[in-house]
Design a protein around this motif. Structure first.
Motif, short mmCIF file in Angstrom:
data_model
loop_
_atom_site.label_atom_id
_atom_site.label_comp_id
_atom_site.label_asym_id
_atom_site.label_seq_id
_atom_site.Cartn_x
_atom_site.Cartn_y
_atom_site.Cartn_z
N ILE A 1 0.85 -1.20 0.00
CA ILE A 1 0.00 0.00 0.00
C ILE A 1 0.88 1.25 0.00
O ILE A 1 0.66 2.19 -0.78
CB ILE A 1 -0.95 0.01 1.21
N GLN A 2 1.89 1.27 0.86
CA GLN A 2 2.78 2.43 0.93
C GLN A 2 3.48 2.66 -0.40
O GLN A 2 3.61 3.80 -0.86
CB GLN A 2 3.80 2.25 2.05
N LEU A 3 3.91 1.56 -1.05
CA LEU A 3 4.57 1.68 -2.34
C LEU A 3 3.59 2.18 -3.41
O LEU A 3 3.93 3.05 -4.22
CB LEU A 3 5.16 0.33 -2.76
N ALA A 4 2.37 1.67 -3.39
CA ALA A 4 1.37 2.11 -4.37
C ALA A 4 1.00 3.57 -4.18
O ALA A 4 0.82 4.31 -5.14
CB ALA A 4 0.12 1.23 -4.26
N ALA B 1 -12.09 4.84 0.79
CA ALA B 1 -13.02 3.91 1.41
C ALA B 1 -12.44 2.50 1.42
O ALA B 1 -11.56 2.17 0.64
CB ALA B 1 -14.34 3.92 0.64
N ALA B 2 -12.96 1.68 2.35
CA ALA B 2 -12.50 0.30 2.45
C ALA B 2 -12.73 -0.43 1.14
O ALA B 2 -13.76 -0.28 0.51
CB ALA B 2 -13.24 -0.41 3.59
N ALA C 1 -10.07 2.22 5.44
CA ALA C 1 -10.13 3.61 4.99
C ALA C 1 -8.86 4.36 5.36
O ALA C 1 -8.52 5.35 4.71
CB ALA C 1 -11.35 4.29 5.60
N ASN C 2 -8.15 3.89 6.37
CA ASN C 2 -6.89 4.54 6.77
C ASN C 2 -5.71 4.05 5.94
O ASN C 2 -4.57 4.45 6.19
CB ASN C 2 -6.63 4.30 8.25
N GLY C 3 -5.96 3.14 4.99
CA GLY C 3 -4.89 2.63 4.14
C GLY C 3 -4.08 1.52 4.77
O GLY C 3 -3.05 1.14 4.24
#
Length: 143
Positions: A61-64, A74-75, A124-126
């Motif tokens: 997720i951080q890389l994306a 949103a989830a 939702a918070n990634g």
């Protein structure tokens, strides 16, 4: 008389019934100790796999987000998050067997310290999370 006794002892072959029973009892005691430890180790390994999967998804997720291919919102199911999936070699699934059990330290599941995993999601918070029968947990809340 003593010579006859020594002769009988020197010709003795094999084990007595008492010796065999003692060995079987010792093996039984060792098995009784080892089986519960193996069960606990298996459960801990499933929980560790889930934690590792969640951390891997968090890294993806951080890389994306850094690449601009995923926007935190949103989830969404992991399989639908194309930017995240592109940064994973495979989309992780909860450990087999399906709905494997793992422990959580949250008080919400205190009555039942083990829960069943259903799927991994992105909140939702990634952050990556695992949806379970007792709620949704991230890598920090798993034991």
């Amino acid at each position: 008389m003593l010579q006859l006794f020594k002769k009988r002892l020197s010709n003795r072959k094999g084990f007595t019934l008492v010796e065999l029973l003692v060995v079987i009892a010792i093996i039984g005691i060792l098995a009784a100790i080892a089986v519960p430890r193996f069960t606990n180790a298996s459960e801990a390994a499933r929980g560790a796999k889930m934690q590792a999967d969640l951390r891997t998804i968090d890294s993806a997720i951080q890389l994306a987000v850094a690449q601009g291919t995923y926007v935190i919102g949103a989830a969404v199911n992991v399989a639908a998050a194309a930017g995240v999936v592109a940064n994973l070699t495979t989309v992780p699934v909860p450990p087999t067997p399906a709905n494997a059990v793992y422990r959580t330290n949250l008080t919400a599941a205190a009555a039942s310290p083990t829960v069943q995993a259903v799927l991994y999601t992105i909140g939702a918070n990634g952050r990556a999370a695992v949806a379970t029968s007792a709620g949704t947990f991230n890598a920090d809340t798993l034991q």
